[in-house]
Motif scaffolding. Sequence first.
Motif, PDB file in Angstrom:
ATOM      1  N   CYS A  40       0.821  -1.206   0.000  1.00  0.00           N
ATOM      2  CA  CYS A  40       0.000   0.000   0.000  1.00  0.00           C
ATOM      3  C   CYS A  40       0.861   1.265   0.000  1.00  0.00           C
ATOM      4  CB  CYS A  40      -0.893  -0.068   1.228  1.00  0.00           C
ATOM      5  SG  CYS A  40      -2.028   1.282   1.305  1.00  0.00           S
ATOM      6  N   MET A  41       1.909   1.256   0.818  1.00  0.00           N
ATOM      7  CA  MET A  41       2.743   2.446   0.967  1.00  0.00           C
ATOM      8  C   MET A  41       3.642   2.686  -0.261  1.00  0.00           C
ATOM      9  SD  MET A  41       1.949   3.942   3.648  1.00  0.00           S
ATOM     10  CE  MET A  41       0.558   3.488   4.633  1.00  0.00           C
ATOM     11  N   GLU A  43       2.344   2.359  -3.356  1.00  0.00           N
ATOM     12  CA  GLU A  43       1.388   2.548  -4.457  1.00  0.00           C
ATOM     13  C   GLU A  43       1.868   3.615  -5.449  1.00  0.00           C
ATOM     14  OE1 GLU A  43      -3.143   3.116  -3.703  1.00  0.00           O
ATOM     15  OE2 GLU A  43      -2.277   5.111  -4.049  1.00  0.00           O
ATOM     16  N   TYR A  44       2.523   4.650  -4.921  1.00  0.00           N
ATOM     17  CA  TYR A  44       2.934   5.770  -5.765  1.00  0.00           C
ATOM     18  C   TYR A  44       3.992   5.369  -6.796  1.00  0.00           C
ATOM     19  CZ  TYR A  44       7.149   6.074  -2.915  1.00  0.00           C
ATOM     20  OH  TYR A  44       8.327   5.784  -2.290  1.00  0.00           O
ATOM     21  N   MET A  45       4.572   4.165  -6.646  1.00  0.00           N
ATOM     22  CA  MET A  45       5.533   3.712  -7.665  1.00  0.00           C
ATOM     23  C   MET A  45       5.167   2.309  -8.144  1.00  0.00           C
ATOM     24  SD  MET A  45       8.943   3.053  -5.429  1.00  0.00           S
ATOM     25  CE  MET A  45       8.918   2.240  -3.849  1.00  0.00           C
ATOM     26  N   HIS A  91      -2.752   8.882  -9.375  1.00  0.00           N
ATOM     27  CA  HIS A  91      -1.450   9.555  -9.324  1.00  0.00           C
ATOM     28  C   HIS A  91      -1.202  10.276 -10.657  1.00  0.00           C
ATOM     29  CE1 HIS A  91       0.066   7.907  -5.471  1.00  0.00           C
ATOM     30  NE2 HIS A  91      -0.873   7.009  -5.713  1.00  0.00           N
ATOM     31  N   ASP A  92      -0.134  11.079 -10.672  1.00  0.00           N
ATOM     32  CA  ASP A  92       0.179  11.847 -11.877  1.00  0.00           C
ATOM     33  C   ASP A  92       1.223  11.126 -12.735  1.00  0.00           C
ATOM     34  OD1 ASP A  92      -1.504  13.748 -10.937  1.00  0.00           O
ATOM     35  OD2 ASP A  92       0.052  15.190 -10.342  1.00  0.00           O
TER      36      ASP A  92
END
Lengths: 333, 573
Positions: A40-41, A43-45, A91-92
């Motif tokens: 989960c932590m 997720e941004y990658m 996310h972007d």
Amino acid sequence: MAKPMRDIVLAKDLPSTLLLEKHIEFLSSYGTDKNDYEFCMTEYMRMSGMYWVMTALNLAGCQDRLPAEEVISTVVKCQEESGGFVASPGHDAHILYTLSAVQILVMYDAIDQINIESLVSYVSGLQREDGSFVGDKWGEVDTRFSFCAVACLSLVNRMDAINVEKAVDFVMSCMNFDGGFGSCPGAESHAGQIYCCVGFLSITGELHRVDADLLGWWLCERQLPSGGLNGRPEKLPDVCYSWWVLSSLSILGRLHWVHKGQLVKFILACQDTETGGFSDRPGDMPDPFHTLFGLAALSLLGESPSIKPVDPTFCMPVHCLDKLKSKPQRLYT
Amino acid sequence: MSYGLRFRDEKNVTHGRLKVKTTKEQEEEKRQKRAQKVKQYRGAFSRIVEKRQSGEKDEEGLQISQQILEMIPDIHTLWNYRREILLHLKEFLSEDELQRRLESERFLTEACLRANPKSYCAWHHRSWSMDLMPRPDWQRELALCNKFLSLDERNFHCWDYRRFVVRRAQVPAQEELNFTDEKIAVNFSNYSCWHYRSKLLPVVQPDPLGVRPVAEAKHKEELELVQNAAFTDPTDQSAWFYQRWLLGRSRPRQAVTRALVSTERCLAALVHPARAPVRLQLLVGDGAEPLAGTWRAADGQACSSVWVFAPSSPLPQPLAGPVRLRLQDDQGHDVDAELCVDADGRGARLCVAPDFGAPLSPALSSVMLEELDACRQLLEFDPDSKWTLLTSALLMQTIDRHAYEAETLLTLDELVELDYQRANYYKDLKSRLLVEYALERQRGDAVDLTGLALTALYHAPLLALVRTLVLDDNHLRRPLPHLSALQCCESLSLDRNELSSLAGWPALPSLVSLSLRDNALSDVGSLAALSCCPRLQSLDLRGNPLAQGDQAELRRNVLAVLPKLATLNGVHV
């Protein structure tokens, strides 16, 4: 007075054979528990996480452990209208995740399922006047992004979309006194950044602009008495540098400048005998990132016939790169 | 890739996390805490997504994103959202309000960086928000860098941020040089600092002659400083790398080193590889126009040292007047080379004496001699110091490569024994020097490099005109595509090497005879690589694993892949 060298001592009871089956299990379980804290932590990658897992499984000859259709559709959905890819929904877009997405799709021979024109326009739109590349519209400049850009474009055979000459000039302006490269002009050499720049120059066919003997010397001096490689002088060894350093040396035709046997021993010692997977150093937590780079390094070292050959520029299985129009350059000694 | 290509050398989320055995209760407690965090993250992140979708750019957005970023500073999307909000607020905030607003970005990034000093995103956001600030206090930023660098003097993110601040504040390079003086005085072993000096010194004290990295007086001083550092702790790498840079010789100029013009073949070998389309012109006769035709790389690469010319119409015979090659270098300067026309006027050639050592000014060589002397003193105390040995070898090469020939080679042999992890590096370095010495002595049509224990073949482009090359009794074992330089070579012998494959074997248009006796070739199929040598008639494979067993079968198999062969293993076929 002389300070003790920064290194580790390998304990006697560490693994010394390749636990491939365990690694396959470890990799296959990635993301099966969606509520897992680490999952989960990070997720941004996510897109890069998927790339590490797919590539590692592919090198282990077990690509079919993951549902191909599902993987492809997940990745395809991450392309934004701009042409760039997001790491996961919400996310972007960023060049880092765009390259990971392209790599995954090339591995699955599914690159035709995305809008290649908009991908090319996204990547070329990130080039600045001085030849450098930004990671996204917020302006961070880094030679990592130069590598990502040419890797993406080369994988879709569209290098014509950017100003290659200026891109090369910018990367060369990041070269240092030690023959290595930093993230931007003035920045210190670092094995990861060197991989990006040497990889970049191999894609653009400009490797002759490297002082290969000087840089190769700096790179082979990354090997510590434990056999492991660090990323900069006076730092601890780490499995991922087995990849960044070794792939650079391999592109420069100087892989034999490190002691293979000792490096293999170090990498194997970083395997987790309980869960499978590799960690940065023996006894630490394993993760997909170090697992890929451990396996990829063993592949380059050619000591493990059960791992498929890896391409040192793209960090992808060689057999996935057949459709590439121009092969990355290599030097020889 | 590395964290989507994020490089870290030591501790962070997935680097340096020790796996610890825990009790059941501890585990349960951890699990609950983590589940809580996951919930918190998900709630906050989905709220952000909602807000962005509905175009809300407000204080609440800043607050929520802050909560997550304090936990995970690498979520670039959240920083992006903050930037969108800040740019929006900028439109209607007063200058003072904007200043205050951006001051809080400073506090946030500092808090994030304290917890995670290697967060790419947080460092970038800091520079972005400082650039938006109406009244940026760069001195305070410099102080922050000092603080972070005192905690970790190798944090390259912080060094990069420092250079950004220095540019914005227009701090003179001399002041930064003073800063590195101070840091090095505290700790010699600070590679980041030596690196910074290598950037600053050429700006502060440039060499008016352009032969050294810095002006001569400063150069001497710098060599003393680094020598002092190296001798204080001879096992520390930083100083030795820096010293090697200071002692380095300048890159030789681009030039044509070998050239041949004849009805059969026109080619040019260059000091440095040049990119296609190569800017080379062949001119025959006084005031002549360049001959029409095309240049192609001998190795088929986009960038090459050896170029072959195919004229559009036959060369004038005999060659009347001077024969010249004009090369445009990377800076756009013309470099002319005049070839020597044969007595009968049928061909012309150029064979420049190679320049393997750059000339030094007398003052500098005296400094080098002092350095060498110091190395020798140090070696008396510590004969096993590999850095001192290598430096002395490089010094000897630079001071007088001929006078110190034997001693340099012996030093490299010692290094092979002493630093066995890098034995192959020293062996290749020695191979390079041996080929250099040999090519200074042999400049005819035949070059003999027998029995030099070569592990690598350097300077192949200098062999472009050689017709007979003997490389017997060496240790060559890796692929040899760089032999593509041997465009004129008719006879090549590689007996008693360690070749196990001919993968990557280049097209050699002149090669007639190839001897590969007593190597480790085991696969007859791999000989197909030789089919790109159209004139090859004689091949000797005796003493290879593939040549054992039935000779008639061997002959059949070899002829199947190389049908034009006339002689195999000394026997006519």
